[in-house]
Design an enzyme around this catalytic site. Structure first.
Site, short mmCIF file in Angstrom:
data_model
loop_
_atom_site.label_atom_id
_atom_site.label_comp_id
_atom_site.label_asym_id
_atom_site.label_seq_id
_atom_site.Cartn_x
_atom_site.Cartn_y
_atom_site.Cartn_z
N GLU A 180 -7.23 -30.42 18.96
CA GLU A 180 -7.42 -29.97 20.34
C GLU A 180 -8.66 -29.10 20.55
OE1 GLU A 180 -3.71 -28.14 21.46
OE2 GLU A 180 -2.63 -30.04 21.39
N ASN B 78 -7.60 -34.77 16.02
CA ASN B 78 -6.40 -35.04 16.82
C ASN B 78 -6.49 -34.32 18.16
OD1 ASN B 78 -3.61 -36.16 16.75
ND2 ASN B 78 -2.96 -34.00 16.84
N HIS C 122 0.67 -37.70 24.73
CA HIS C 122 1.75 -37.11 25.52
C HIS C 122 1.53 -37.56 26.96
CE1 HIS C 122 3.10 -34.50 22.28
NE2 HIS C 122 1.85 -34.10 22.08
N GLU D 110 1.54 -38.30 18.46
CA GLU D 110 2.58 -37.42 19.03
C GLU D 110 3.18 -38.05 20.28
OE1 GLU D 110 1.15 -33.39 19.56
OE2 GLU D 110 -0.03 -33.46 17.72
N ASP E 111 5.04 -39.22 23.32
CA ASP E 111 6.23 -39.09 24.17
C ASP E 111 5.82 -39.44 25.60
OD1 ASP E 111 4.96 -36.61 24.82
OD2 ASP E 111 6.40 -35.45 23.64
C1 XIL Z 1 4.51 -28.31 19.73
C2 XIL Z 1 5.89 -28.27 19.10
O1 XIL Z 1 6.53 -29.49 19.39
C3 XIL Z 1 6.67 -27.12 19.64
O2 XIL Z 1 7.90 -26.99 18.94
C4 XIL Z 1 5.88 -25.82 19.51
O3 XIL Z 1 6.56 -24.78 20.15
C5 XIL Z 1 4.52 -25.97 20.13
O4 XIL Z 1 3.85 -27.07 19.55
N1 XIL Z 1 0.14 -30.80 20.54
C6 XIL Z 1 0.28 -30.61 19.19
C7 XIL Z 1 1.59 -30.22 18.64
O5 XIL Z 1 -0.67 -30.85 18.42
O6 XIL Z 1 1.46 -29.42 17.50
C8 XIL Z 1 2.45 -29.53 19.65
O7 XIL Z 1 3.73 -29.30 19.10
C9 XIL Z 1 2.53 -30.35 20.91
C10 XIL Z 1 1.16 -30.54 21.51
#
Ligand code: XIL
Length: 486
Positions: free
Chosen positions: A170, A212, A249, A278, A280
């Site tokens: 990020e 990422n 996401h 990741e 969802d």
């Molecule tokens: C999130 C986790 O799912 C949570 O449990 C935590 O509180 C915060 O982080 N991008 C990422 C992940 O790279 O590491 C994040 O995970 C979600 C967004």
């Protein structure tokens, strides 16, 4: 010439089923092992098995705190073959105090994964978020040095054991700038990302190194273009980078767009793997899930998909978002079925850029079940030395190259050689001589099959020193191998 020691009974092993039950501890696996006669075009019934048909993985994030929940672990073990620790390998978890590393929670996730025959993605080493307080308070050259020390500490602990690391997470800004996000790491100098990648390559040469991020899914967004330009620049200048992770996401502010496939294709065309890291989808649309999967399947270098949690109730977004593939009771949702069908419809297709058949080269051969590499014990060159698994490293006794004659060579002139044709025959090094016992088929599912015997290269265990042999192919992860080209 070339007639070697006959198949050695000393190396015969009492069959693979017992080992597998010992290693995996799940009775269902035995049934799978006995059903190797299933037709090749039968639909797979789990996400992992369905993804494996095209040489890909299907993963999930795992939270150490949920490993005591049997519904959770049953689903996770059955459906997924790649694991990311949801929080346990982050900076605040692994280095809570400067210079004092703590891997207890990370190791719980890692050990659960490997004991169940799964691979692990590492997440994440350099990030503006989830930094421990001491790091948040640093700046300038001391922060830069702390970042380097952190990468070395964590990657050193997991050296040779991680499929891919999210080295930097990020680092780009949302919105229309296409530039970097302001952060304490960014303020150490614009070169912090490439320093992180160079440090990471040296710390563990066997891990793929990924950048990422989220909101880099839509090809038209400035943030996507910013990251694309960085990756292109890194490839041009030889900064080590192997993959881009699209967090993916999706929600109403950042919806799936049909140009997602263009994004994946465009990154892949730069010469990096793409992983959906990741996933969802708020609301859990089955159609959108299928679109995402089909876009990945359309690009050979899209090597796998990870969803960010098992059940809706495990999601960081809260169960109300309904973003995952299983409901709070662990039931399969419509989105699950659409993902499974999409994976099954892909059918067997090799991933050309990672197949040594199509792209011969030097590299390690890593066991999927063990995460360990095919290794010549003590770096000997003695003909007849049986091969073993060992922690991956970059020395010459783990550097193999496939040849157009179907050999797999080490040291230039020694070949991977089967000392027999039956179950348990040892697999050894021997001077190359062109025999069929030195020829191997490299299959898209990761198996390596002896041309003479028709049997699979098989690891008789997962630990350091586990011996390599021939064994009837049954589809187990102890018979699957990935190549990490140097
Ligand atoms: C999130 C986790 O799912 C949570 O449990 C935590 O509180 C915060 O982080 N991008 C990422 C992940 O790279 O590491 C994040 O995970 C979600 C967004």
């Amino acid at each position: 010439m070339g007639m070697k020691a006959s198949p050695s009974s000393a190396h015969g092993r009492p069959g693979s089923l017992r080992r597998i039950v010992g290693a995996v501890g799940v009775a269902g696996v035995v049934a799978t092992a006995l059903m190797t006669a299933a037709p090749a075009d039968a639909a797979a019934s789990t996400l992992a098995a369905a993804a494996q048909q095209s040489g890909r993985y299907f993963g999930t994030a795992i939270a150490a705190g949920r490993l005591g929940d049997q519904t959770y672990t049953t689903i996770a073990n059955r459906e997924f073959d790649m694991i990311t620790a949801e929080n346990e390998m982050k900076i605040d978890a692994t280095e809570p105090n400067r210079g004092q590393f703590n891997f207890s929670a990370g190791d719980r996730v890692y050990n659960w994964a490997v004991q169940n025959g799964k691979r692990v993605r590492g997440h994440t080493l350099a990030w503006h978020s989830q930094q421990p307080g001491w790091m948040q308070a640093l700046s300038g050259s001391s922060l830069r040095q702390a970042m380097i020390n952190h990468i070395n500490g964590v990657m050193g602990h997991y050296r040779g054991k991680i499929y891919a690391w999210d080295v930097v997470n990020e680092a780009y800004a949302d919105g229309n700038s296409g530039g970097r996000r302001d952060s304490n790491l960014q303020r150490t100098g614009n070169d912090w990302i490439e320093v992180a990648f160079r440090t990471a390559r040296a710390a563990d040469p066997s891990a793929k190194l990924c950048y990422n991020d989220y909101n880099i899914d839509n090809w038209n967004w400035a943030k996507t273009q910013g990251v694309y330009n960085m990756v292109r620049d890194f490839k041009q200048r030889g900064v080590p980078i192997d993959c881009v992770g699209l967090q993916s996401h999706f929600n109403s502010n950042s919806p799936y767009n049909s140009n997602y496939r263009t994004t994946i294709q465009s990154f892949a065309a730069l010469g990096v793997d793409v992983q959906i890291t990741e996933l969802d989808i708020q609301g859990g649309s089955a159609t959108t899930y299928a679109n995402v999967v089909n876009d990945c399947l359309a690009v050979p270098r899209c090597t796998g998909i990870t969803v960010w949690g098992v059940r809706d109730s495990d999601s960081w977004l809260g169960a109300g978002a309904s973003p995952l593939l299983f409901d709070g009771n662990g039931n399969k949702k419509a989105a699950y079925n659409s993902v499974l069908n999409a994976l099954n419809n892909a059918g067997p297709s090799p991933t050309p850029t990672t197949s040594p058949t199509q792209n011969p080269g030097a590299g390690q051969i890593r066991g999927v079940a063990s995460g360990r590499c095919v290794d010549v014990p003590n770096a000997t060159t003695t003909d007849g030395t049986q091969l073993q698994l060992w922690d991956c490293h970059s020395n010459s006794n783990q550097q193999w190259s496939s040849t157009s004659a179907q050999e797999i060579r080490v040291y230039g002139n020694r070949c991977l050689d089967a000392a027999g044709t039956g179950n348990g025959a040892k697999v050894q090094i021997y001077s190359c001589w062109g025999g069929d016992n030195q020829k191997w088929r490299l299959n898209p599912d990761g198996s390596i099959v002896g041309v003479q015997s028709g049997l699979c290269l098989d690891a008789a265990g997962t630990g350091n020193g586990a011996q390599l042999q021939l064994y009837s192919c049954w589809g187990g992860n102890n018979q699957k191998w990935t190549w990490n080209r140097a």
